[in-house]
Design an enzyme around this catalytic site. Structure first.
Site, PDB file in Angstrom:
ATOM      1  N   GLU A  11      -5.117  -4.982  10.585  1.00 25.71           N
ATOM      2  CA  GLU A  11      -4.060  -3.991  10.795  1.00 25.71           C
ATOM      3  C   GLU A  11      -4.314  -3.260  12.115  1.00 25.71           C
ATOM      4  O   GLU A  11      -5.107  -2.303  12.154  1.00 25.71           O
ATOM      5  CB  GLU A  11      -4.047  -2.973   9.651  1.00 25.71           C
ATOM      6  CG  GLU A  11      -3.749  -3.576   8.296  1.00 25.71           C
ATOM      7  CD  GLU A  11      -3.216  -2.514   7.325  1.00 25.71           C
ATOM      8  OE1 GLU A  11      -2.090  -2.682   6.852  1.00 25.71           O
ATOM      9  OE2 GLU A  11      -3.916  -1.525   7.069  1.00 25.71           O
ATOM     10  N   GLU A  47      -6.598   4.551   8.095  1.00 25.81           N
ATOM     11  CA  GLU A  47      -6.376   5.983   7.828  1.00 25.81           C
ATOM     12  C   GLU A  47      -7.623   6.593   7.202  1.00 25.81           C
ATOM     13  O   GLU A  47      -7.949   7.756   7.457  1.00 25.81           O
ATOM     14  CB  GLU A  47      -5.135   6.144   6.931  1.00 25.81           C
ATOM     15  CG  GLU A  47      -3.862   5.857   7.716  1.00 25.81           C
ATOM     16  CD  GLU A  47      -2.722   5.268   6.905  1.00 25.81           C
ATOM     17  OE1 GLU A  47      -2.757   5.337   5.666  1.00 25.81           O
ATOM     18  OE2 GLU A  47      -1.786   4.734   7.535  1.00 25.81           O
ATOM     19  N   SER A  61       3.831  -2.318  10.248  1.00 26.92           N
ATOM     20  CA  SER A  61       5.280  -2.369  10.456  1.00 26.92           C
ATOM     21  C   SER A  61       5.899  -3.721  10.102  1.00 26.92           C
ATOM     22  O   SER A  61       6.832  -4.175  10.767  1.00 26.92           O
ATOM     23  CB  SER A  61       5.638  -1.972  11.893  1.00 26.92           C
ATOM     24  OG  SER A  61       5.215  -0.639  12.144  1.00 26.92           O
ATOM     25  N   ASN A 106       0.871  -1.176   0.000  1.00 25.64           N
ATOM     26  CA  ASN A 106       0.000   0.000   0.000  1.00 25.64           C
ATOM     27  C   ASN A 106       0.911   1.231   0.000  1.00 25.64           C
ATOM     28  O   ASN A 106       1.515   1.552   1.015  1.00 25.64           O
ATOM     29  CB  ASN A 106      -0.896  -0.037   1.243  1.00 25.64           C
ATOM     30  CG  ASN A 106      -1.749   1.202   1.377  1.00 25.64           C
ATOM     31  OD1 ASN A 106      -1.798   2.044   0.477  1.00 25.64           O
ATOM     32  ND2 ASN A 106      -2.427   1.323   2.512  1.00 25.64           N
ATOM     33  N   TRP A 107       0.972   1.875  -1.148  1.00 25.70           N
ATOM     34  CA  TRP A 107       1.897   3.020  -1.267  1.00 25.70           C
ATOM     35  C   TRP A 107       1.350   4.284  -0.617  1.00 25.70           C
ATOM     36  O   TRP A 107       2.048   5.291  -0.533  1.00 25.70           O
ATOM     37  CB  TRP A 107       2.202   3.290  -2.749  1.00 25.70           C
ATOM     38  CG  TRP A 107       2.986   2.213  -3.427  1.00 25.70           C
ATOM     39  CD1 TRP A 107       3.425   1.033  -2.888  1.00 25.70           C
ATOM     40  CD2 TRP A 107       3.441   2.209  -4.791  1.00 25.70           C
ATOM     41  NE1 TRP A 107       4.115   0.297  -3.818  1.00 25.70           N
ATOM     42  CE2 TRP A 107       4.135   1.003  -5.004  1.00 25.70           C
ATOM     43  CE3 TRP A 107       3.305   3.108  -5.854  1.00 25.70           C
ATOM     44  CZ2 TRP A 107       4.709   0.679  -6.236  1.00 25.70           C
ATOM     45  CZ3 TRP A 107       3.880   2.784  -7.076  1.00 25.70           C
ATOM     46  CH2 TRP A 107       4.573   1.583  -7.259  1.00 25.70           C
ATOM     47  N   LYS A 108       0.079   4.248  -0.224  1.00 21.90           N
ATOM     48  CA  LYS A 108      -0.554   5.409   0.416  1.00 21.90           C
ATOM     49  C   LYS A 108      -0.357   6.658  -0.450  1.00 21.90           C
ATOM     50  O   LYS A 108      -0.321   6.551  -1.676  1.00 21.90           O
ATOM     51  CB  LYS A 108      -0.024   5.571   1.848  1.00 21.90           C
ATOM     52  CG  LYS A 108      -0.144   4.250   2.644  1.00 21.90           C
ATOM     53  CD  LYS A 108       0.090   4.394   4.120  1.00 21.90           C
ATOM     54  CE  LYS A 108      -0.080   3.042   4.803  1.00 21.90           C
ATOM     55  NZ  LYS A 108       0.078   3.083   6.260  1.00 21.90           N
ATOM     56  N   GLY A 122       3.119  -1.149   4.239  1.00 21.41           N
ATOM     57  CA  GLY A 122       3.156   0.280   3.968  1.00 21.41           C
ATOM     58  C   GLY A 122       4.564   0.740   3.642  1.00 21.41           C
ATOM     59  O   GLY A 122       5.055   0.586   2.522  1.00 21.41           O
ATOM     60  N   GLY A 123       5.253   1.284   4.628  1.00 20.56           N
ATOM     61  CA  GLY A 123       6.574   1.887   4.421  1.00 20.56           C
ATOM     62  C   GLY A 123       7.550   1.012   3.657  1.00 20.56           C
ATOM     63  O   GLY A 123       8.223   1.469   2.717  1.00 20.56           O
ATOM     64  N   GLY A 148       2.880   2.154  10.809  1.00 24.96           N
ATOM     65  CA  GLY A 148       3.818   3.266  10.648  1.00 24.96           C
ATOM     66  C   GLY A 148       4.549   3.635  11.928  1.00 24.96           C
ATOM     67  O   GLY A 148       5.202   4.667  11.999  1.00 24.96           O
ATOM     68  N   HIS A 205      -9.309   1.013   5.121  1.00 24.80           N
ATOM     69  CA  HIS A 205      -8.035   1.238   5.792  1.00 24.80           C
ATOM     70  C   HIS A 205      -8.241   2.170   6.988  1.00 24.80           C
ATOM     71  O   HIS A 205      -9.038   3.102   6.926  1.00 24.80           O
ATOM     72  CB  HIS A 205      -7.017   1.841   4.812  1.00 24.80           C
ATOM     73  CG  HIS A 205      -5.634   1.785   5.361  1.00 24.80           C
ATOM     74  ND1 HIS A 205      -5.176   2.690   6.301  1.00 24.80           N
ATOM     75  CD2 HIS A 205      -4.618   0.915   5.152  1.00 24.80           C
ATOM     76  CE1 HIS A 205      -3.931   2.371   6.626  1.00 24.80           C
ATOM     77  NE2 HIS A 205      -3.572   1.295   5.943  1.00 24.80           N
TER      78      HIS A 205
END
Ligand code: 13P
Length: 249
Positions: A166, A96, A212, A9-11, A233-234, A172, A94
């Site tokens: 999640e 967010e 993470s 997920n590149w957000k 993510g990251g 993150g 998600h």
């Protein structure tokens, strides 16, 4: 059927040139595991990413969509728009989006219905906040999120759903759920499905863990029997790290 999936997920990261650079790095990677690989760029980069990865063993997925088929919803994107550029899978729910854009179980139920009506596959995200876990309420929160958004569906709809647990406190933050915590929750999720839909639906469900996940912890998390993959993510923004995770299976 239950599968191994690793989805990036590149957000809201990567403009077009950064996207092109990351795609070219991804193309140099070798996949040595049986995991399906997915990447979710932002809306503006979906078409380019889809076109540039046509020949690759990578599925391009969307990070969100609207529940309406079309209409006066300025700034939104529909299932049909996604499908018209080749996108077949969408991430919904998600944390967010729940936290910053007021997505609720009710609006997510509608989005899930619209995605399935358009023959799209859904990666449905949910997870408790830190306060829920501290209060020992993580199972009831997760159960509520799943029931409220998905339990109106018939059993056969679940062949087009992937679940992604999640925990918000692990996203993150560098703090991962321990492999044991992930396994316990994934087993609980499977049990929740089994209670409603029976053993087969539960056993076939692909349940991803997100929060993470890094090259250094992926193997241990993916080694748990009820963890079928990851939503990353990251670490998905770096091709070497992402494929180290893909190949952790
Ligand atoms: P991080 O891997 O950066 O914690 O993000 C997880 C996530 O939110 C994937 O959807």
């Amino acid at each position: 059927m239950r599968k191994h999936i690793v989805a990036g997920n590149w957000k809201m990261n990567n403009d077009l040139s950064q996207t092109a650079a990351l795609i070219s790095d991804l193309k140099e990677q070798e996949k040595t595991s049986d995991a399906e690989v997915m990447i979710a760029p932002s809306f503006t980069n979906l078409w380019h990413t889809f076109e540039s990865t046509r020949e690759d063993d990578i599925e391009v997925v969307a990070q969100n969509m609207h529940f309406a088929e079309n209409g006066a919803y300025t700034g939104e994107v529909s299932a049909r728009m996604l499908k018209s550029i080749g996108i077949r899978t969408v991430i919904l729910g998600h944390s967010e989006r729940r936290a910053y854009y007021n997505e609720t179980d009710e609006s997510l139920a509608k989005k899930v219905d619209t995605a399935l009506a358009n023959e799209m596959r859904v990666i449905f995200c949910f997870g408790e906040e830190l306060a829920d876990r501290k209060a020992g309420n993580e199972e009831s929160v997760v159960e509520g999120q799943i029931k409220n958004a998905l339990f109106h569906l018939p059993a056969d709809a679940f062949t087009n759903i992937v679940l992604a647990y999640e925990p918000v406190w692990a996203i993150g933050t560098g703090e991962t759920a321990s492999p044991g915590q992930a396994q316990d929750m994934h087993a609980f999720i499977r049990k929740t499905l089994e209670n409603k839909y029976g053993h087969q639906v539960a056993d076939d469900m692909t349940i991803l863990y997100g929060g993470s996940v890094k090259p250094g912890n992926a193997k241990e998390i993916f080694g748990k029997p009820d963890v079928d993959g990851g939503l990353i993510g990251g670490a998905a923004l770096n091709a070497d790290d992402f494929y180290a995770i893909v190949n952790a299976f």
